[in-house]
Write an enzyme that holds these catalytic residues in place. Structure first.
Site, PDB file in Angstrom:
ATOM      1  N   LYS A   1      12.033  -8.789  -6.038  1.00  9.92           N
ATOM      2  CA  LYS A   1      11.563  -8.146  -4.952  1.00  9.92           C
ATOM      3  C   LYS A   1      10.818  -8.758  -3.312  1.00  9.92           C
ATOM      4  O   LYS A   1      10.421  -8.659  -2.842  1.00  9.92           O
ATOM      5  CB  LYS A   1      12.023  -7.200  -4.114  1.00  9.92           C
ATOM      6  CG  LYS A   1      12.901  -6.511  -3.370  1.00  9.92           C
ATOM      7  CD  LYS A   1      12.809  -7.016  -1.737  1.00  9.92           C
ATOM      8  CE  LYS A   1      11.627  -5.390  -1.035  1.00  9.92           C
ATOM      9  NZ  LYS A   1      11.293  -6.212  -0.117  1.00  9.92           N
TER      10      LYS A   1
ATOM     11  N   GLY B   1       1.205  -2.543  -0.898  1.00 13.73           N
ATOM     12  CA  GLY B   1       1.637  -2.172   0.837  1.00 13.73           C
ATOM     13  C   GLY B   1       1.360  -1.353   0.987  1.00 13.73           C
ATOM     14  O   GLY B   1       0.353  -1.006   0.996  1.00 13.73           O
ATOM     15  N   SER B   2       2.174  -0.697   1.768  1.00 10.57           N
ATOM     16  CA  SER B   2       2.055   0.474   2.426  1.00 10.57           C
ATOM     17  C   SER B   2       2.045   1.736   1.705  1.00 10.57           C
ATOM     18  O   SER B   2       2.672   1.669   0.973  1.00 10.57           O
ATOM     19  CB  SER B   2       2.414   0.472   4.053  1.00 10.57           C
ATOM     20  OG  SER B   2       3.907   0.604   3.560  1.00 10.57           O
TER      21      SER B   2
ATOM     22  N   GLY C   1       5.783   2.658   2.388  1.00 14.70           N
ATOM     23  CA  GLY C   1       6.197   1.646   1.314  1.00 14.70           C
ATOM     24  C   GLY C   1       6.204   2.267  -0.435  1.00 14.70           C
ATOM     25  O   GLY C   1       7.103   2.675  -0.664  1.00 14.70           O
ATOM     26  N   GLY C   2       4.773   2.747  -0.561  1.00 16.71           N
ATOM     27  CA  GLY C   2       4.794   2.851  -2.047  1.00 16.71           C
ATOM     28  C   GLY C   2       5.138   4.625  -1.878  1.00 16.71           C
ATOM     29  O   GLY C   2       5.526   3.943  -2.974  1.00 16.71           O
TER      30      GLY C   2
ATOM     31  N   GLU D   1       0.314  -0.459  -5.151  1.00 17.26           N
ATOM     32  CA  GLU D   1      -0.976  -0.490  -5.201  1.00 17.26           C
ATOM     33  C   GLU D   1      -1.342  -0.492  -3.550  1.00 17.26           C
ATOM     34  O   GLU D   1      -0.349  -0.842  -2.813  1.00 17.26           O
ATOM     35  CB  GLU D   1      -2.014  -1.979  -5.042  1.00 17.26           C
ATOM     36  CG  GLU D   1      -3.113  -1.323  -4.935  1.00 17.26           C
ATOM     37  CD  GLU D   1      -3.627  -2.320  -3.253  1.00 17.26           C
ATOM     38  OE1 GLU D   1      -3.371  -1.537  -2.878  1.00 17.26           O
ATOM     39  OE2 GLU D   1      -3.703  -3.730  -4.341  1.00 17.26           O
TER      40      GLU D   1
ATOM     41  N   CYS E   1      -5.959  -5.212   1.606  1.00 13.81           N
ATOM     42  CA  CYS E   1      -6.551  -3.674   1.138  1.00 13.81           C
ATOM     43  C   CYS E   1      -7.683  -3.265   0.774  1.00 13.81           C
ATOM     44  O   CYS E   1      -8.163  -2.281   0.569  1.00 13.81           O
ATOM     45  CB  CYS E   1      -5.344  -3.768   0.114  1.00 13.81           C
ATOM     46  SG  CYS E   1      -5.849  -5.400  -1.359  1.00 13.81           S
TER      47      CYS E   1
ATOM     48  N   GLU F   1      -5.324   4.473   7.128  1.00 17.07           N
ATOM     49  CA  GLU F   1      -6.021   3.349   6.863  1.00 17.07           C
ATOM     50  C   GLU F   1      -5.820   2.718   8.733  1.00 17.07           C
ATOM     51  O   GLU F   1      -4.223   3.052   9.088  1.00 17.07           O
ATOM     52  CB  GLU F   1      -5.498   2.594   5.477  1.00 17.07           C
ATOM     53  CG  GLU F   1      -5.318   1.135   5.508  1.00 17.07           C
ATOM     54  CD  GLU F   1      -5.150   0.794   4.500  1.00 17.07           C
ATOM     55  OE1 GLU F   1      -4.616   1.271   3.933  1.00 17.07           O
ATOM     56  OE2 GLU F   1      -5.125  -0.821   3.945  1.00 17.07           O
TER      57      GLU F   1
END
Lengths: 527, 527
Positions: free
Chosen positions: A182, A239-240, A243-244, A263, A300, A391
């Site tokens: 994706k 990603g964030s 989102g994760g 992650e 990250c 973060e």
């Protein structure tokens, strides 16, 4: 030349009527190419092809799979100029950084090729039969086999190394899976060029149509359909946190549970111990400042959190940090969402009465840029506000000042799982403050001594994955050779005819791989 | 002598006012001993103790941990008579079966002791530094470290080997974790006796107070509190799909995600191929019937599903199956819930028009007993009713008759993840019907050739864990040495001083373990 279409195996496809263009932070405007978001039916087609393809692909020899991975690296090299130019336009990252990232991507593919070719990664384990035992003992042999089809979400902050042909794709293909990517909407062009490289490599090395597909998306619908598709066997995401976690939660609504490795980054605490602080305050400040602003802090593993005990050297450290951060030239951010979120993150800190700004970049950021910033506060204030341990993605770091060792431990105790933790300390410091160092080990995936967390080596010993919320499963890594373990599972064969067994488990160890026989590592054949 | 109390580390504790007694299927009545269900505060105490204890325990040498595991085995052996008597009363299982299970339990502990002592299970991996590389390469070393505190739910169908000192506890202790057991209410007495053995072993070998606790429960509250406790780092469970999935879902509501490994059983399909069927119909029928009724079918690996192609031998197979099952004497069921659920499961099948009973045990079951049953149906009818592929826990199996190979594949395609799959076939059959055998490999965790799935060897090569819904994560096993991997995670150390490193990662390989150095397995020291 881009066409903006999805890649359903070898077929370019644009069945939907949802289109989009990519915003370029360099141009400050949309790029001309129109991209076609994939439809649910295009996803279905990709999955159907992938299912067929994977059944063929998994039976390919190790050499064939390795040559596929190497061919991808070659095709990327052949197109490197175009890929890097497009990635630079789409991400605002420098050509220098992208050239390095491109090399990292191809080296990673070649490393996985080597691992597949060598073959021991399958962890072949053989417990021979013992027919003389009171209850006769059967022959049991197990090895890792691929899960099937892996859905890969590409990361905006690494348009090459953690994206279309990045570590997730490389490790999924290496372990015998089909991949459906994706693509990130902010680097759809880069994605298309890299997808072309993968597909050309597949054609040249005789891989089945459908072993790789790439889908464009502009909203969440295709990503959600990928995660919930009944024939998808694993998901990986970088990603964030938001989102994760959303994808992880969505996957829990499936009829079956599948591995979902996300992650999601972290604040990567750095603890500076007293002797080191006294010895090298200026050097520490410079090292940390460089790591904080590297790539505009969009890693990250960015060191977003520093802990120090009050004492000699602290004033020098702060002064030098201030000086270094103030001198930093603002840099382009990957895309407007990240730039806006960075500003909102800083606002959150500034709104807190006991937070003090130590430094902000003196140069005014231009359009689509952000400037670095550092703040500080007392440990006792920090501990009261757990939200301050979240973060802020970008070139920001918070320095927390402690009165003593106990306060450092208390601060660390309040932190959640981290990708990395770092200790800046002399050998003496490490001995004197072992409790602190041990605590850093316990909350993170990688503990760094006197270095910076940015820069993640791709090797055998790397572990890029910490306890939640750094990832959804700290037992796995998304960087390095062991990343293959996310997408494979053991199968045991009991009393199987030698003829049926995969080469790795046959009596004759024709591949000369390491196997565990009756608990002992060996390269011998079974006689 | 039982006291019915919880064990909070070394302390016996009965703070709650909720009490219960255990039903004995042998007596058909409640046993006299009163048990005290743990309170939330007792759980909190156990967790606080466990957290402290684990920090000490993980620093114990491999020899010390191994001697603890061996001492548990010795203490169980010392008390074997009492443990087996109590387990027999509480479970209705025969003394013969329980004597075997007890030996399996102590052997398992000794095997893990050996693994801990040998030490290579930590997967030590070292990528040495390369200071000459353009960007100097750091030294990175990783190994597996314990997660912290593991909450273990004991299984009713294995009151010893999958319970208080069973595989989950043994593997969690072996990998350096503290354990808190939630005892099964139907074998609370057996649990107490085994908990005493563990605690005595802990005292004798100098293990810290809190490394093991055992909590009684009569309703779901303590189990739920265990799964959601913020300081619990992993959960393991063996039992029903409903129970396992409920705990898994509950764990998703935690602030952090932790590994939740649940083994939830399956129907363990057996495919009988034509040549073998023609050759040995009577032998196959006898072998399968014995496996179906073993332990009254109360195994997660019970062969609850058989698939056959119409042809020579089928009539003989069915006749002999009928004869064998009809002759089986009904046996005690573990507890009334299981007996009732078994009856309901049979009712579900009987209610389906196209299901035909092949045989039921001729002897009328006495109180708390259940008789074996076998039914059959046509593949085309089965495929229409996915609910018929759900497990009926107990001595039942369904024979599905197919017209041809395609129909077998269609039936297998409709099945979910399984702990085991079995093929009964000659070498010729395996070659001719490789698609069927490959499909069996793909849906299960262990593929058995010409044997029965009951009987799970404890070794290096065992894999007891299949794709969902057999377990919540098919990448892990709950039986055998690799069960430790559920409760450990890698930590990488970057440029750590040799003095700080754990013994497994120091330059000098003083334990002589296998390590991967620059990708090569070796026992060498680093110079």
């Amino acid at each position: 030349m881009l066409d903006g279409k999805n890649r359903i195996g070898f077929q370019a496809s644009a069945e939907g009527d949802q289109t989009f263009k990519v915003f370029s932070p360099v141009k400050g405007d949309l790029l001309p190419q129109l991209f076609y978001a994939a439809t649910a039916e295009e996803l279905n087609k990709a999955v159907r092809k992938a299912k067929q393809a994977q059944r063929v692909y998994r039976t390919k020899s190790n050499e064939e799979k390795a040559s596929f991975l190497r061919a991808i690296a070659d095709e990327i090299d052949n197109r490197a100029e175009g890929i890097i130019n497009t990635a630079a336009l789409e991400s605002g990252l420098t050509r220098g950084r992208l050239t390095g990232e491109c090399m990292r991507t191809t080296n990673q593919l070649k490393l996985f090729a080597q691992v597949v070719e060598e073959g021991s990664w399958v962890e072949a384990t053989i417990d021979p039969a013992d027919p003389k035992r009171a209850a006769p003992k059967p022959d049991i042999r197990k090895m890792l086999v691929p899960l099937g089809i892996v859905g890969v979400f590409t990361a905006s902050n690494f348009p090459l190394a953690f994206s279309t042909a990045g570590g997730d794709t490389a490790s999924a293909l290496a372990s015998g899976n089909a991949v459906i990517v994706k693509a990130h909407p902010y680097h759809a062009g880069t994605n298309e060029l890299v997808a072309n490289a993968i597909l050309e490599a597949a054609k040249k090395t005789g891989m089945p149509d459908g072993i790789f597909s790439s889908l464009n998306a502009v909203d969440f619908s295709i990503g959600q359909a990928l995660v919930t598709h009944p024939d998808i066997n694993a998901i990986s995401f970088t990603g964030s946190f938001r989102g994760g976690r959303a994808l992880y939660d969505l996957a829990q609504t499936r009829k079956d549970l599948i591995p979902v490795f996300t992650e999601m980054g972290s604040i990567n605490p750095v603890v500076i111990l007293p002797e080191q602080l006294e010895k090298k305050p200026l050097e520490l400040a410079q090292t940390l400042a460089s790591s904080i602003v590297l790539g505009s802090g969009q890693f990250c593993t960015n060191p977003g959190f520093m802990v120090v005990m009050k004492g000699k050297g602290l004033d020098e450290l702060k002064l030098k940090l201030k000086e270094s951060i103030e001198a930093c030239i603002p840099q382009l951010m990957l895309h407007p969402n990240i730039r806006v979120a960075y500003g909102e993150g800083l606002d959150k800190f500034n709104a807190f009465a006991n937070f003090k700004t130590l430094a902000t970049a003196k140069t005014e950021p231009k359009e689509n840029e952000s400037g670095a910033a550092i703040g500080y506060m007392a440990a006792k204030d920090f501990i009261l506000k757990p939200a301050l341990a979240e973060e802020v993605f970008g070139p920001f770091s918070l320095l927390v000042e402690c009165d003593d060792e106990d306060e450092v431990l208390e601060v660390l105790e309040s932190l959640k799982g981290q990708l990395t933790t770092t200790v800046m300390g002399t050998d003496n410091d490490v001995k004197t403050y072992q409790d602190i160092v041990d605590r850093l080990r316990d909350i993170g995936g990688r503990l760094i001594f006197n270095g910076v967390p940015t820069g993640v080596e791709v090797g055998y010993a790397m572990h890029h994955g910490g306890p939640y919320p750094a990832t959804t499963d700290g037992r796995f890594t998304s960087v390095g050779v062991d990343a293959v373990k996310r997408f494979a599972r053991p199968v045991a064969f009991q009393d199987a005819p030698d003829e049926y067994l995969p080469p790795e488990l046959k009596n004759r160890n024709e591949r000369n791989i390491w196997r565990k026989i009756d608990g002992q590592l060996s390269r011998e054949s079974i006689t």
